[in-house]
Design an enzyme around this catalytic site. Structure first.
Site, mmCIF file in Angstrom:
data_model
loop_
_atom_site.group_PDB
_atom_site.id
_atom_site.type_symbol
_atom_site.label_atom_id
_atom_site.label_comp_id
_atom_site.label_asym_id
_atom_site.label_seq_id
_atom_site.Cartn_x
_atom_site.Cartn_y
_atom_site.Cartn_z
ATOM 1 C CB ALA A 1 -18.644 -18.792 43.599
ATOM 2 C CB ALA A 2 -23.550 -20.715 41.069
ATOM 3 N NE ARG B 1 -21.020 -8.412 32.771
ATOM 4 C CZ ARG B 1 -21.376 -7.669 33.823
ATOM 5 N NH1 ARG B 1 -21.260 -6.358 33.768
ATOM 6 N NH2 ARG B 1 -21.836 -8.234 34.924
ATOM 7 N N GLY C 1 -30.159 -16.624 38.643
ATOM 8 C CA GLY C 1 -30.007 -15.310 39.266
ATOM 9 C C GLY C 1 -29.614 -15.401 40.735
ATOM 10 C CG ASP D 1 -17.588 -10.059 41.339
ATOM 11 O OD1 ASP D 1 -18.297 -9.955 42.350
ATOM 12 O OD2 ASP D 1 -17.834 -9.504 40.263
ATOM 13 N N GLY E 1 -26.173 -2.292 40.000
ATOM 14 C CA GLY E 1 -27.513 -1.958 40.463
ATOM 15 C C GLY E 1 -27.465 -0.626 41.195
ATOM 16 C CE1 TYR F 1 14.764 -40.199 29.497
ATOM 17 C CE2 TYR F 1 14.987 -38.585 27.735
ATOM 18 C CZ TYR F 1 14.239 -39.545 28.394
ATOM 19 O OH TYR F 1 12.978 -39.837 27.951
HETATM 20 C C1 UD1 Z 1 -24.877 -7.948 40.927
HETATM 21 C C2 UD1 Z 1 -26.092 -7.219 41.500
HETATM 22 C C3 UD1 Z 1 -25.930 -5.718 41.319
HETATM 23 C C4 UD1 Z 1 -24.640 -5.261 41.949
HETATM 24 C C5 UD1 Z 1 -23.454 -6.063 41.389
HETATM 25 C C6 UD1 Z 1 -22.186 -5.737 42.153
HETATM 26 C C7 UD1 Z 1 -27.913 -8.805 41.118
HETATM 27 C C8 UD1 Z 1 -29.118 -9.120 40.334
HETATM 28 N N1 UD1 Z 1 -27.277 -7.684 40.816
HETATM 29 O O1 UD1 Z 1 -24.872 -7.698 39.538
HETATM 30 O O2 UD1 Z 1 -27.032 -5.031 41.917
HETATM 31 O O3 UD1 Z 1 -24.450 -3.872 41.707
HETATM 32 O O4 UD1 Z 1 -23.697 -7.468 41.546
HETATM 33 O O5 UD1 Z 1 -21.100 -6.319 41.514
HETATM 34 O O6 UD1 Z 1 -27.555 -9.544 42.023
HETATM 35 N N2 UD1 Z 1 -24.287 -15.829 40.882
HETATM 36 C C9 UD1 Z 1 -24.699 -17.067 41.297
HETATM 37 N N3 UD1 Z 1 -25.811 -17.610 40.746
HETATM 38 C C10 UD1 Z 1 -26.541 -16.980 39.791
HETATM 39 C C11 UD1 Z 1 -26.115 -15.705 39.372
HETATM 40 C C12 UD1 Z 1 -24.977 -15.148 39.927
HETATM 41 O O7 UD1 Z 1 -24.076 -17.695 42.164
HETATM 42 O O8 UD1 Z 1 -27.555 -17.546 39.354
HETATM 43 C C13 UD1 Z 1 -23.083 -15.235 41.479
HETATM 44 C C14 UD1 Z 1 -21.982 -14.936 40.497
HETATM 45 O O9 UD1 Z 1 -21.078 -16.038 40.386
HETATM 46 C C15 UD1 Z 1 -21.291 -13.714 41.108
HETATM 47 C C16 UD1 Z 1 -22.390 -13.051 41.891
HETATM 48 O O10 UD1 Z 1 -23.427 -13.991 42.029
HETATM 49 O O11 UD1 Z 1 -20.242 -14.057 41.987
HETATM 50 C C17 UD1 Z 1 -22.916 -11.811 41.189
HETATM 51 O O12 UD1 Z 1 -23.265 -12.142 39.889
HETATM 52 P P1 UD1 Z 1 -22.957 -11.166 38.689
HETATM 53 O O13 UD1 Z 1 -23.547 -11.748 37.465
HETATM 54 O O14 UD1 Z 1 -21.534 -10.742 38.687
HETATM 55 O O15 UD1 Z 1 -23.859 -9.919 39.166
HETATM 56 P P2 UD1 Z 1 -23.969 -8.551 38.462
HETATM 57 O O16 UD1 Z 1 -24.776 -8.697 37.221
HETATM 58 O O17 UD1 Z 1 -22.633 -7.945 38.356
HETATM 59 CA CA CA Z 2 -25.326 -10.863 35.921
#
Ligand code: UD1
Ligand code: CA
Length: 460
Positions: free
Chosen positions: A12-13, A18, A82, A106, A143, A389
Site C-alpha cells: 500500500a505504498a 491515476r 515498484g 486495492d 499485466g 449561547y
Molecule cells: C499491478 C501489476 C499488474 C497487475 C495489477 C493488478 C506490477 C508491476 N504490476 O499493476 O501485473 O495486473 O497490479 O491490479 O506489480 N505499490 C507499492 N510500492 C510500489 C509500487 C506499488 O507498495 O513501489 C503498491 C500500490 O500501493 C498498490 C499495489 O502495489 O496497492 C499495486 O500497484 P499499482 O501501481 O496499482 O499496480 P499496477 O500498475 O496496477
Molecule cells: Ca503502477
C-alpha cells in the site's frame, strides 16, 4: 500445510497516480470506509501468522489508519521503486515465515472463500509461486498472463506488452503466494529495464518458471479481483459494494423500495422489517431496529433507532438515539448525543442538539432545543428556542414533566421550568418558572380603538 507458517503482506505504498487525489489510493473510501479496510478484514479472517502493510506515499496517514488494526504491522518503503522493490525491502519481515501471501492494496472485493481456496491450491500443488489471474472484459492496464506451451508462466505489463500480447484477456490480479525459501534468492535478481523503470514483482513469476520451479496460476472471478485505479473505477466499485450490502440486508428481511437509490455503510446493522425509502443514506455504526421506517432522503450517521421508529422524510440524525415508537420529521436535524425517548416526537424544522426529549414529549414545529433536558409529556409550542449561547459559553435548559411551553417562547439559559408549569406565548423567559406556575414575559397588549380605520381614511 500443517505446521507451516503464513505471513500476509499488503502493498500500500504506491501513490495511485491515476486517482489524481491527495489521499493515498488505499485510503480512498468505498462507501464510508477506506478501501484498505475491506481487504484487511478479509486477510485477518484468514488467520495468518502475521500481517504487515507496506506504507510509503503519505505513509503517516496510512499508519494512522492502521492503528485501528493492532495486530497489523506497518513496514516502510521510503522510495517506491515498484512492487518488486516493495517485496525486497520487506524481506526481513517475511523471511520468518514458510510462505508469504502478497497482495495489492486495492482489492476490496476479494473474498475469504477465494483466498482460502487459492492458498489451498498452492499448498496442494507444492508450488514455488501461485498467482491469481482473471479474465478481464477490458484488460487494458493490467499485466497479461502469458502461458507457454511447456507449462511455463510469465507476466508482461501492459506498457511493455507487444500488440500480440495485448490481445490476451487473462490478467494478473495482484495476489501471489510464495514459498519463502524459493522467493529469497530470486527477489534480488529483479531488474528495472522496462517501460516504467520499476522493479516488477510479477517478473519473479517468470524467473521462477524459467528456473524450472512450479508456478501455478488460478483463475478467479472478475467481480472479486478488479482493481481500482481511477475515480471512475472507484465509483463503479462503490456501487458494486453497495449492491452487495443492500442485497445482504434484503435477504435479512429489510424492505427497500429502490435498491439502487439507497446507500448503506459496511458497519451498519439493520433489523428485519425495517423499510428504507429512496434517497436514504445510513453510515457509521448506525443501527435500526425492527419495524422502523426510514423515509425518503434521511441521512443517519452513528444513529441508533429503536423499534417502530418513524422518520417521515429528510431527517438527519448524527451521533444520536431515537427510542422505540418515537417519530421525527419531515425536515428535522437531530445531533450531538441527542435522545428522543419512547413515543417522543421532533417534527417539522426542528433542531435538537445535545438534548434529551422525555417519554411522550413533543417538539412539533420550528424549534431549536440545545443543551436541554425535557421531561415527560412536555409540549413545546411552535417557534420556541432555548437561547443556550451567550457568544462565549453554552448553558443548560431544564423543562419539567408535563410542561406546556407556549409558542415562540425564548428560554434564556441557564433556566429551569418546574413540573406542570406553562409559559405564555411570545414570552422571553429569563428567570426560573416554579412548578405549576405560568411564566409570562412579554409586554401587555393595548388596543387603540378606530386607529387603523382612521389611518386608511387619511391615506385616501
Ligand atoms: C499491478 C501489476 C499488474 C497487475 C495489477 C493488478 C506490477 C508491476 N504490476 O499493476 O501485473 O495486473 O497490479 O491490479 O506489480 N505499490 C507499492 N510500492 C510500489 C509500487 C506499488 O507498495 O513501489 C503498491 C500500490 O500501493 C498498490 C499495489 O502495489 O496497492 C499495486 O500497484 P499499482 O501501481 O496499482 O499496480 P499496477 O500498475 O496496477
Ligand atoms: Ca503502477
Amino acid at each position: 500445510m500443517e505446521n507451516s507458517t503464513l505471513g500476509i503482506l499488503v502493498m500500500a505504498a504506491g501513490k495511485g497516480t491515476r486517482m489524481k487525489s491527495d489521499l493515498p489510493k488505499v485510503l480512498l473510501p468505498i462507501l464510508d470506509k477506506p478501501m484498505l479496510g475491506y481487504l484487511l478484514k478479509t486477510v485477518l479472517n484468514c488467520e495468518p501468522d502475521g500481517v504487515a502493510v507496506l506504507v510509503g506515499h503519505r505513509g503517516e496517514q496510512v499508519c494512522d489508519y492502521l492503528k485501528a488494526f493492532p495486530s497489523v504491522e506497518p513496514l516502510w518503503q521510503r522510495e517506491q521503486l515498484g512492487t518488486g522493490h516493495a517485496v525486497r525491502v520487506s524481506r526481513p519481515w517475511w523471511e520468518r515465515f514458510d510462505h508469504v501471501l502478497v497482495l495489492n492494496g486495492d482489492l476490496p472485493l476479494l473474498s475469504l472463500k477465494t483466498l482460502r481456496s487459492f492458498l489451498n491450491e498452492h499448498f496442494d500443488a507444492k508450488a514455488a509461486c501461485s498467482l491469481l489471474s482473471f479474465i478481464a472484459r477490458r484488460p487494458d492496464g493490467y499485466g497479461r498472463v502469458v502461458r507457454r506451451p511447456d507449462g511455463g508462466v510469465g507476466i508482461v505489463e501492459h506498457k511493455d506488452a507487444s500488440p500480440q500480447q495485448r490481445l490476451v484477456k487473462e490478467v494478473n490480479a495482484g495476489c501471489y503466494v510464495f514459498d519463502v525459501k524459493r522467493l529469497s534468492p530470486v527477489i534480488d535478481r529483479l531488474k528495472n529495464d522496462n517501460a516504467q523503470r520499476e522493479y516488477y514483482l510479477p517478473d519473479v513469476v517468470a524467473l521462477m518458471s524459467e528456473a524450472g520451479l512450479r508456478v501455478c496460476a488460478s483463475v478467479a472471478e472478475e467481480e472479486e479481483t478488479l482493481g481500482v485505479n481511477t475515480q471512475a473505477e472507484l465509483a463503479a466499485m462503490t456501487t458494486r459494494v453497495r449492491d452487495v450490502l443492500v442485497g445482504h440486508w434484503m435477504a435479512e428481511g429489510v424492505r427497500v423500495l429502490d435498491p439502487s437509490a439507497v446507500w448503506i455503510g459496511p458497519d451498519v446493522k439493520l433489523a428485519p422489517d425495517v423499510s428504507l425509502m429512496p434517497g436514504v443514506q445510513i453510515w457509521g455504526n448506525s443501527e435500526v431496529g425492527e419495524g422502523s421506517v426510514v423515509g425518503p432522503y434521511c441521512v443517519l450517521r452513528n444513529a441508533r433507532l429503536g423499534r417502530r421508529v418513524h422518520l417521515v422524510a429528510n431527517v438527519i440524525v448524527e451521533d444520536s438515539a431515537l427510542c422505540d415508537d418515537s417519530k421525527a420529521g419531515p425536515f428535522a436535524y437531530i445531533r450531538e448525543r441527542s435522545l428522543l425517548s419512547e413515543d417522543a416526537f421532533a417534527g417539522k424544522f426542528v433542531e435538537l442538539k445535545k438534548t434529551t426529549v422525555g417519554k411522550g414529549s413533543k417538539v412539533p414545529h420550528l424549534s431549536y432545543m440545545g443543551d436541554a433536558v425535557l421531561g415527560e409529556n412536555v409540549n413545546i409550542g411552535a417557534g420556541s428556542v432555548t437561547c443556550n449561547y451567550d457568544g462565549k459559553n453554552k448553558f443548560p435548559t431544564t423543562i419539567g414533566d408535563r410542561c406546556f411551553v407556549g409558542s415562540d417562547t425564548m428560554m434564556v439559559a441557564p433556566v429551569t421550568l418546574g413540573d406542570d408549569s406553562m409559559t405564555a406565548a411570545g414570552s422571553t423567559i429569563t428567570a426560573d418558572v416554579p412548578a405549576g406556575a405560568l411564566g409570562v414575559g412579554r409586554a401587555r397588549q393595548k388596543n387603540l380603538e378606530g386607529w387603523a380605520l382612521k389611518k386608511k381614511q387619511m391615506e385616501k
